[in-house]
Design a protein around this motif. Structure first.
Motif, PDB file in Angstrom:
ATOM      1  N   ALA A  51       6.801 -76.236  10.211  1.00  0.00           N
ATOM      2  CA  ALA A  51       5.550 -75.675  10.714  1.00  0.00           C
ATOM      3  C   ALA A  51       5.815 -74.586  11.744  1.00  0.00           C
ATOM      4  O   ALA A  51       5.171 -73.527  11.726  1.00  0.00           O
ATOM      5  CB  ALA A  51       4.675 -76.770  11.310  1.00  0.00           C
ATOM      6  N   THR A  52       6.765 -74.813  12.637  1.00  0.00           N
ATOM      7  CA  THR A  52       7.101 -73.813  13.642  1.00  0.00           C
ATOM      8  C   THR A  52       7.572 -72.524  12.987  1.00  0.00           C
ATOM      9  O   THR A  52       7.118 -71.433  13.334  1.00  0.00           O
ATOM     10  CB  THR A  52       8.202 -74.353  14.581  1.00  0.00           C
ATOM     11  OG1 THR A  52       7.740 -75.551  15.208  1.00  0.00           O
ATOM     12  CG2 THR A  52       8.577 -73.336  15.637  1.00  0.00           C
ATOM     13  N   THR A  53       8.465 -72.653  12.022  1.00  0.00           N
ATOM     14  CA  THR A  53       8.991 -71.479  11.326  1.00  0.00           C
ATOM     15  C   THR A  53       7.903 -70.754  10.550  1.00  0.00           C
ATOM     16  O   THR A  53       7.815 -69.525  10.593  1.00  0.00           O
ATOM     17  CB  THR A  53      10.134 -71.880  10.377  1.00  0.00           C
ATOM     18  OG1 THR A  53      11.135 -72.557  11.131  1.00  0.00           O
ATOM     19  CG2 THR A  53      10.731 -70.675   9.688  1.00  0.00           C
ATOM     20  N   SER A  54       7.056 -71.504   9.847  1.00  0.00           N
ATOM     21  CA  SER A  54       6.022 -70.847   9.029  1.00  0.00           C
ATOM     22  C   SER A  54       4.996 -70.121   9.893  1.00  0.00           C
ATOM     23  O   SER A  54       4.577 -69.014   9.551  1.00  0.00           O
ATOM     24  CB  SER A  54       5.348 -71.847   8.093  1.00  0.00           C
ATOM     25  OG  SER A  54       4.636 -72.822   8.821  1.00  0.00           O
ATOM     26  N   PHE A  55       4.583 -70.714  11.014  1.00  0.00           N
ATOM     27  CA  PHE A  55       3.632 -70.024  11.880  1.00  0.00           C
ATOM     28  C   PHE A  55       4.272 -68.823  12.572  1.00  0.00           C
ATOM     29  O   PHE A  55       3.631 -67.783  12.734  1.00  0.00           O
ATOM     30  CB  PHE A  55       3.012 -70.984  12.898  1.00  0.00           C
ATOM     31  CG  PHE A  55       1.839 -71.733  12.354  1.00  0.00           C
ATOM     32  CD1 PHE A  55       0.578 -71.156  12.322  1.00  0.00           C
ATOM     33  CD2 PHE A  55       1.993 -73.007  11.842  1.00  0.00           C
ATOM     34  CE1 PHE A  55      -0.508 -71.833  11.799  1.00  0.00           C
ATOM     35  CE2 PHE A  55       0.914 -73.702  11.315  1.00  0.00           C
ATOM     36  CZ  PHE A  55      -0.336 -73.111  11.301  1.00  0.00           C
ATOM     37  N   ALA A  56       5.536 -68.927  12.971  1.00  0.00           N
ATOM     38  CA  ALA A  56       6.226 -67.792  13.578  1.00  0.00           C
ATOM     39  C   ALA A  56       6.364 -66.650  12.581  1.00  0.00           C
ATOM     40  O   ALA A  56       6.118 -65.480  12.907  1.00  0.00           O
ATOM     41  CB  ALA A  56       7.595 -68.219  14.092  1.00  0.00           C
ATOM     42  N   ALA A  60       4.599 -62.939  12.754  1.00  0.00           N
ATOM     43  CA  ALA A  60       5.414 -61.727  12.708  1.00  0.00           C
ATOM     44  C   ALA A  60       4.985 -60.810  11.567  1.00  0.00           C
ATOM     45  O   ALA A  60       4.874 -59.593  11.745  1.00  0.00           O
ATOM     46  CB  ALA A  60       6.888 -62.100  12.557  1.00  0.00           C
ATOM     47  N   VAL A  61       4.722 -61.386  10.400  1.00  0.00           N
ATOM     48  CA  VAL A  61       4.329 -60.570   9.246  1.00  0.00           C
ATOM     49  C   VAL A  61       2.961 -59.937   9.461  1.00  0.00           C
ATOM     50  O   VAL A  61       2.771 -58.744   9.231  1.00  0.00           O
ATOM     51  CB  VAL A  61       4.359 -61.407   7.936  1.00  0.00           C
ATOM     52  CG1 VAL A  61       3.692 -60.659   6.794  1.00  0.00           C
ATOM     53  CG2 VAL A  61       5.786 -61.769   7.586  1.00  0.00           C
ATOM     54  N   PHE A  62       1.980 -60.700   9.938  1.00  0.00           N
ATOM     55  CA  PHE A  62       0.660 -60.081  10.071  1.00  0.00           C
ATOM     56  C   PHE A  62       0.552 -59.170  11.279  1.00  0.00           C
ATOM     57  O   PHE A  62      -0.366 -58.361  11.358  1.00  0.00           O
ATOM     58  CB  PHE A  62      -0.490 -61.081   9.926  1.00  0.00           C
ATOM     59  CG  PHE A  62      -0.899 -61.909  11.114  1.00  0.00           C
ATOM     60  CD1 PHE A  62      -1.429 -61.346  12.264  1.00  0.00           C
ATOM     61  CD2 PHE A  62      -0.812 -63.282  11.034  1.00  0.00           C
ATOM     62  CE1 PHE A  62      -1.845 -62.125  13.316  1.00  0.00           C
ATOM     63  CE2 PHE A  62      -1.230 -64.079  12.079  1.00  0.00           C
ATOM     64  CZ  PHE A  62      -1.745 -63.486  13.230  1.00  0.00           C
ATOM     65  N   ARG A  63       1.516 -59.211  12.202  1.00  0.00           N
ATOM     66  CA  ARG A  63       1.546 -58.202  13.267  1.00  0.00           C
ATOM     67  C   ARG A  63       2.040 -56.861  12.715  1.00  0.00           C
ATOM     68  O   ARG A  63       1.617 -55.804  13.155  1.00  0.00           O
ATOM     69  CB  ARG A  63       2.432 -58.651  14.425  1.00  0.00           C
ATOM     70  CG  ARG A  63       1.888 -59.803  15.219  1.00  0.00           C
ATOM     71  CD  ARG A  63       0.595 -59.471  15.914  1.00  0.00           C
ATOM     72  NE  ARG A  63       0.846 -58.503  16.967  1.00  0.00           N
ATOM     73  CZ  ARG A  63      -0.089 -57.851  17.620  1.00  0.00           C
ATOM     74  NH1 ARG A  63      -1.348 -58.062  17.339  1.00  0.00           N
ATOM     75  NH2 ARG A  63       0.224 -57.004  18.545  1.00  0.00           N
ATOM     76  N   VAL A  64       2.955 -56.927  11.754  1.00  0.00           N
ATOM     77  CA  VAL A  64       3.471 -55.706  11.130  1.00  0.00           C
ATOM     78  C   VAL A  64       2.501 -55.196  10.080  1.00  0.00           C
ATOM     79  O   VAL A  64       2.254 -53.993   9.981  1.00  0.00           O
ATOM     80  CB  VAL A  64       4.869 -55.963  10.512  1.00  0.00           C
ATOM     81  CG1 VAL A  64       5.354 -54.752   9.745  1.00  0.00           C
ATOM     82  CG2 VAL A  64       5.865 -56.351  11.593  1.00  0.00           C
ATOM     83  N   TRP A  65       1.944 -56.099   9.271  1.00  0.00           N
ATOM     84  CA  TRP A  65       1.001 -55.750   8.211  1.00  0.00           C
ATOM     85  C   TRP A  65      -0.303 -56.508   8.427  1.00  0.00           C
ATOM     86  O   TRP A  65      -0.506 -57.596   7.861  1.00  0.00           O
ATOM     87  CB  TRP A  65       1.579 -56.079   6.836  1.00  0.00           C
ATOM     88  CG  TRP A  65       2.808 -55.299   6.518  1.00  0.00           C
ATOM     89  CD1 TRP A  65       2.888 -53.977   6.244  1.00  0.00           C
ATOM     90  CD2 TRP A  65       4.136 -55.811   6.447  1.00  0.00           C
ATOM     91  NE1 TRP A  65       4.196 -53.632   6.011  1.00  0.00           N
ATOM     92  CE2 TRP A  65       4.981 -54.735   6.131  1.00  0.00           C
ATOM     93  CE3 TRP A  65       4.701 -57.076   6.629  1.00  0.00           C
ATOM     94  CZ2 TRP A  65       6.355 -54.879   5.987  1.00  0.00           C
ATOM     95  CZ3 TRP A  65       6.073 -57.224   6.492  1.00  0.00           C
ATOM     96  CH2 TRP A  65       6.873 -56.131   6.170  1.00  0.00           C
ATOM     97  N   ARG A  69      -3.164 -60.906   7.164  1.00  0.00           N
ATOM     98  CA  ARG A  69      -3.497 -61.983   8.096  1.00  0.00           C
ATOM     99  C   ARG A  69      -4.002 -63.245   7.390  1.00  0.00           C
ATOM    100  O   ARG A  69      -3.494 -64.334   7.627  1.00  0.00           O
ATOM    101  CB  ARG A  69      -4.527 -61.523   9.115  1.00  0.00           C
ATOM    102  CG  ARG A  69      -4.959 -62.667  10.042  1.00  0.00           C
ATOM    103  CD  ARG A  69      -5.856 -62.202  11.123  1.00  0.00           C
ATOM    104  NE  ARG A  69      -5.005 -61.523  12.087  1.00  0.00           N
ATOM    105  CZ  ARG A  69      -5.457 -60.930  13.165  1.00  0.00           C
ATOM    106  NH1 ARG A  69      -6.734 -60.900  13.404  1.00  0.00           N
ATOM    107  NH2 ARG A  69      -4.635 -60.350  14.005  1.00  0.00           N
ATOM    108  N   ALA A  70      -4.995 -63.129   6.534  1.00  0.00           N
ATOM    109  CA  ALA A  70      -5.572 -64.304   5.875  1.00  0.00           C
ATOM    110  C   ALA A  70      -4.529 -65.031   5.022  1.00  0.00           C
ATOM    111  O   ALA A  70      -4.432 -66.263   5.068  1.00  0.00           O
ATOM    112  CB  ALA A  70      -6.773 -63.907   5.017  1.00  0.00           C
ATOM    113  N   ALA A  71      -3.758 -64.290   4.274  1.00  0.00           N
ATOM    114  CA  ALA A  71      -2.735 -64.903   3.423  1.00  0.00           C
ATOM    115  C   ALA A  71      -1.660 -65.587   4.256  1.00  0.00           C
ATOM    116  O   ALA A  71      -1.217 -66.696   3.927  1.00  0.00           O
ATOM    117  CB  ALA A  71      -2.092 -63.853   2.517  1.00  0.00           C
TER     118      ALA A  71
END
Length: 98
Positions: A51-56, A60-65, A69-71
């Motif tokens: 869970a920690t890894t997936s949320f991190a 990180a991904v939705f800050r770049v793209w 965000r929703a996905a």
């Protein structure tokens, strides 16, 4: 992006080692059994590394793209929920009486 995931994962591992919460479905260890600083897999239930890894990673991904965000949030929630469904982690601190 690598460090955006690495930092929370390392912090989570330190917390996991310090807390030492027992995993579910272990006859020898009730779910509220703790072995602080044990460092064994049997006492590595909190916090969930997956869970920690997936949320991190999602953050990180939705800050770049931002359009992802929703996905990314759905991805992280599904990973965290899967840990509960697979009985690798507890949903809360409550435990039924033995």
């Amino acid at each position: 992006m690598f460090f955006a995931v690495l930092t929370p994962v390392l912090v989570g591992e330190v917390i996991k080692w310090m807390v030492g919460r027992g995993r579910p479905l272990s006859a020898a260890k009730p779910c509220l059994h703790f072995a602080h600083f044990a460092g064994t897999e049997a006492y590595a239930s909190f916090p969930s590394g997956h869970a920690t890894t997936s949320f991190a990673l999602a953050f990180a991904v939705f800050r770049v793209w931002p359009q992802t965000r929703a996905a990314m949030v759905a991805y992280a929630i599904l990973i965290a929920a899967s840990r509960l469904v697979l009985l690798a982690h507890h949903p809360a601190t409550w435990s039924p009486a033995p």
